[in-house]
Design a protein around this motif. Sequence first.
Motif, PDB file in Angstrom:
ATOM      1  N   LEU A 268     -30.821  92.847 -62.854  1.00 35.56           N
ATOM      2  CA  LEU A 268     -29.412  93.466 -62.534  1.00 35.56           C
ATOM      3  C   LEU A 268     -28.644  92.607 -61.715  1.00 35.56           C
ATOM      4  O   LEU A 268     -27.444  92.538 -61.867  1.00 35.56           O
ATOM      5  N   ASN A 269     -29.044  91.598 -60.981  1.00 36.17           N
ATOM      6  CA  ASN A 269     -28.286  90.882 -60.208  1.00 36.17           C
ATOM      7  C   ASN A 269     -28.363  89.045 -60.829  1.00 36.17           C
ATOM      8  O   ASN A 269     -27.668  88.403 -60.110  1.00 36.17           O
ATOM      9  N   ALA A 270     -28.940  89.156 -62.093  1.00 36.20           N
ATOM     10  CA  ALA A 270     -28.799  87.664 -62.323  1.00 36.20           C
ATOM     11  C   ALA A 270     -27.449  87.313 -62.875  1.00 36.20           C
ATOM     12  O   ALA A 270     -26.668  88.107 -63.312  1.00 36.20           O
ATOM     13  N   GLY A 271     -27.142  85.959 -62.806  1.00 33.18           N
ATOM     14  CA  GLY A 271     -26.053  85.407 -63.045  1.00 33.18           C
ATOM     15  C   GLY A 271     -24.862  85.525 -62.053  1.00 33.18           C
ATOM     16  O   GLY A 271     -23.566  85.445 -62.353  1.00 33.18           O
ATOM     17  N   ARG A 272     -24.913  86.431 -61.026  1.00 34.97           N
ATOM     18  CA  ARG A 272     -24.116  86.508 -59.962  1.00 34.97           C
ATOM     19  C   ARG A 272     -24.084  85.668 -58.792  1.00 34.97           C
ATOM     20  O   ARG A 272     -23.564  86.103 -57.611  1.00 34.97           O
ATOM     21  N   ASP A 273     -24.866  84.374 -58.868  1.00 31.28           N
ATOM     22  CA  ASP A 273     -24.589  83.571 -58.040  1.00 31.28           C
ATOM     23  C   ASP A 273     -23.877  82.256 -58.011  1.00 31.28           C
ATOM     24  O   ASP A 273     -24.163  81.110 -57.506  1.00 31.28           O
ATOM     25  N   GLU A 274     -22.935  82.360 -59.109  1.00 32.20           N
ATOM     26  CA  GLU A 274     -21.926  81.156 -59.237  1.00 32.20           C
ATOM     27  C   GLU A 274     -20.940  81.283 -58.034  1.00 32.20           C
ATOM     28  O   GLU A 274     -20.268  82.040 -57.715  1.00 32.20           O
ATOM     29  N   LEU A 275     -20.935  79.722 -57.509  1.00 35.18           N
ATOM     30  CA  LEU A 275     -19.954  79.579 -56.559  1.00 35.18           C
ATOM     31  C   LEU A 275     -18.623  78.767 -57.033  1.00 35.18           C
ATOM     32  O   LEU A 275     -18.701  78.089 -57.890  1.00 35.18           O
ATOM     33  N   PRO A 276     -17.564  79.142 -56.185  1.00 33.97           N
ATOM     34  CA  PRO A 276     -16.120  78.097 -56.673  1.00 33.97           C
ATOM     35  C   PRO A 276     -16.784  76.775 -56.654  1.00 33.97           C
ATOM     36  O   PRO A 276     -17.691  76.190 -55.385  1.00 33.97           O
ATOM     37  N   ALA A 277     -15.964  75.868 -57.202  1.00 36.05           N
ATOM     38  CA  ALA A 277     -16.216  74.322 -57.079  1.00 36.05           C
ATOM     39  C   ALA A 277     -15.978  73.884 -55.857  1.00 36.05           C
ATOM     40  O   ALA A 277     -16.765  72.876 -55.325  1.00 36.05           O
ATOM     41  N   ALA A 278     -15.155  74.241 -55.076  1.00 35.61           N
ATOM     42  CA  ALA A 278     -14.480  73.927 -53.971  1.00 35.61           C
ATOM     43  C   ALA A 278     -15.746  74.148 -52.815  1.00 35.61           C
ATOM     44  O   ALA A 278     -15.980  73.423 -51.640  1.00 35.61           O
ATOM     45  N   VAL A 279     -16.344  75.455 -52.729  1.00 31.73           N
ATOM     46  CA  VAL A 279     -17.359  75.740 -52.010  1.00 31.73           C
ATOM     47  C   VAL A 279     -18.477  74.779 -52.175  1.00 31.73           C
ATOM     48  O   VAL A 279     -19.195  74.343 -51.321  1.00 31.73           O
ATOM     49  N   LYS A 280     -19.009  74.367 -53.462  1.00 31.06           N
ATOM     50  CA  LYS A 280     -20.256  73.611 -53.784  1.00 31.06           C
ATOM     51  C   LYS A 280     -19.907  72.515 -53.278  1.00 31.06           C
ATOM     52  O   LYS A 280     -20.759  71.837 -52.713  1.00 31.06           O
ATOM     53  N   ALA A 281     -18.644  71.593 -53.391  1.00 29.15           N
ATOM     54  CA  ALA A 281     -18.231  70.649 -52.681  1.00 29.15           C
ATOM     55  C   ALA A 281     -18.379  70.271 -51.167  1.00 29.15           C
ATOM     56  O   ALA A 281     -18.974  69.468 -50.582  1.00 29.15           O
ATOM     57  N   ARG A 282     -18.100  71.469 -50.579  1.00 26.05           N
ATOM     58  CA  ARG A 282     -18.268  71.654 -49.150  1.00 26.05           C
ATOM     59  C   ARG A 282     -19.768  71.749 -48.727  1.00 26.05           C
ATOM     60  O   ARG A 282     -20.147  70.923 -47.722  1.00 26.05           O
ATOM     61  N   ILE A 283     -20.641  72.350 -49.486  1.00 23.35           N
ATOM     62  CA  ILE A 283     -22.092  72.363 -49.140  1.00 23.35           C
ATOM     63  C   ILE A 283     -22.551  71.021 -49.427  1.00 23.35           C
ATOM     64  O   ILE A 283     -23.293  70.565 -48.768  1.00 23.35           O
ATOM     65  N   ALA A 284     -22.238  70.303 -50.499  1.00 21.09           N
ATOM     66  CA  ALA A 284     -22.767  69.095 -51.027  1.00 21.09           C
ATOM     67  C   ALA A 284     -22.462  68.286 -49.626  1.00 21.09           C
ATOM     68  O   ALA A 284     -23.238  67.029 -49.460  1.00 21.09           O
ATOM     69  N   ALA A 285     -21.289  68.101 -49.262  1.00 17.72           N
ATOM     70  CA  ALA A 285     -20.755  67.260 -48.047  1.00 17.72           C
ATOM     71  C   ALA A 285     -21.393  67.657 -46.865  1.00 17.72           C
ATOM     72  O   ALA A 285     -22.170  66.734 -46.145  1.00 17.72           O
TER      73      ALA A 285
END
Length: 648
Positions: A268-285
């Motif tokens: 029911l909740n699969a595939g709902r964990d995609e993040l915006p690219a800007a947030v991914k970059a912020r976490i990577a940093a």
Amino acid sequence: MRRPFFAVLALALSPSSPAAAAVADAFPRYPIDNVPLVLLENAHAVVRTDEQTLTVKSVGRTVETVRRAVTILDEAGADHATQLVYYDQFHTVSYLRGTVYNADGKAVRQLRAADIHDYSLSDGFSLANDVRGKAADLRQPTYPYTVEYEYEVESSNPLFYCSWRPQEQEQLAVESASFRVLTPRELPLRYQEQRLPAGVAVEHSQQGTTEVYQWEVRNLVAVEEENDAPPLAELTPAVLTAPTAFEVQGHAGTLTSWQTLGQWTYDLNAGRDELPAAVKARIAALVQGVADERTRIRKVYEFLQANTRYISIQLGIGGWQTFPAAAVAASGYGDCKALTNYCKALLQAADVKSYCALVLADEPDIRTEFPSNQFNHVVLCVPLTKAAKADTVWLECTSQTTAFNYMGSFTGNRHALLLTPTGGKLIRTPRYGANENRRERRADLYLDAQGNATATIRTLRTGLEQDNFSQLFHNLPPAEQKKKVADALPFANFSITKFGLTPGPAAPVPSMVESLGLTLPSFAAPSGKRIFLSANLLSRWSALPAAVGERRADIQLENAFAYSDTVRIHVPAGLKPESLPAPVKLTTAFGTYSSQVQALPDGTLQYVRQLRMPVTRFARTEYAGYVEFRRKISTADKAQVVFVKTDS
């Protein structure tokens, strides 16, 4: 995943037909004289009849009907005459009826449509909530009287079947109660019987293609909750039910095991964990250059706490399906599902794998032997895959203040359903024992020759012992914190001269430090040349009453803990100790206790008390021994030091 909170008043009803009212007038329905005398003992109310029927119409629709009459004996039972039935987009109230009967069983009032009030059952923290309730109040000024209710609710959410608990409160007797379930043969009922009286069992029959299950109980005497007993729900009769297959708003599933329930929720909740690219970059940093896996998780969790807040969303399938992670990133808020899913996505961006887990929060643990939807909350489970030693980090994602990797009393010490791509798996959340749940108190008591005293006290609380104080610290201003602490102090006459509540030192479990300065006028009782003082300032335990008749329930000690008190008593010139309490040491299966007062070389006295209790359960036959253990502790805690005035 948190279900809406609403107080259960029970049901509300609309008018009966004129014909039914005429019949009620002609024939007394529930005269008090017909109640067996044994059911009146220790009872505030008696259920005269309770007929509950669950009809499974299809994989996606059920109907529940109830007819219940309760005789209210006194004011303490009056809540049985106030009733509520809830509804939302999954539930529709088909009809509501109600009648009041006097002590002779004569109908004296019908519930009118105008008497029914419709309320939003908002829990106070939900941004959106479609749950409403129809409520009525049929309380009468003269006792006894009887209130009868009838209602029907149609549901398009068969993920939850109703349960049968004919005796759900203490001091409530039951004259007659029955439960019927009718279900198509292709949708067999799953059920679990609990604590049914001897001779009571399911009656299973068939009516064409319909399977019929029926239970009935009679003459259940009122019960009273006992000291240190399990919850009443574990002691009274019940039948729990669950579907084998269900469908909610087009989402079909099976519920034959924990694996299948977890699979439905995961899908029911699969595939709902995609993040915006800007947030991914912020976490990577954020985690760049951080090799330690636990440290990476902590940084992500602190980011979550600093940038989100909890707001419940309870609309339709939203009770089980999360908002997408991208929506939380944009808004900064979400419910427990959404924030947990968002944290999972953030950790994924930090190259850390985690799993959502369903849990029953702030209530007793689930019934692990009966797979069914018993959950009301979601947390995050993070197995450490790169650490030298296998371990797991648990995250409460709805709080800006909960410590990293701490579940506390809200979700700790219980089972959770891990949601994985291959289905659900039961696992345990962290257990907190006596080594984690500590209270360590050190005090200096300064006594004067008239028996007045001042005291300085420092108390360190850790683990479950600090949970309530952490809530005070984070949710109330210092003045209100001080008032709450003052209200709990056991002194008749005192003033607080110093107060502080602060987080304790970093440790595997969180801690809080309470600092107190007290003025205690007439603290020690004078009698002629002598002064009597209790060395135990703040940790006195009371004795328990002996069982009246036969003990019904086991002894349940819910939380393990370890308490330590050290009190240094500073004695003025002109007083000397004349008599010190004898040392006490108790070692039992229920726990260990010791206390001792010693005279130190510098002229002070030192009182040391230690108490350590396990989390365990004892048979009801052990209650007398437990009472004796508590009596000895109470006696030791009240022991006094006797001082005598000298001529100097």
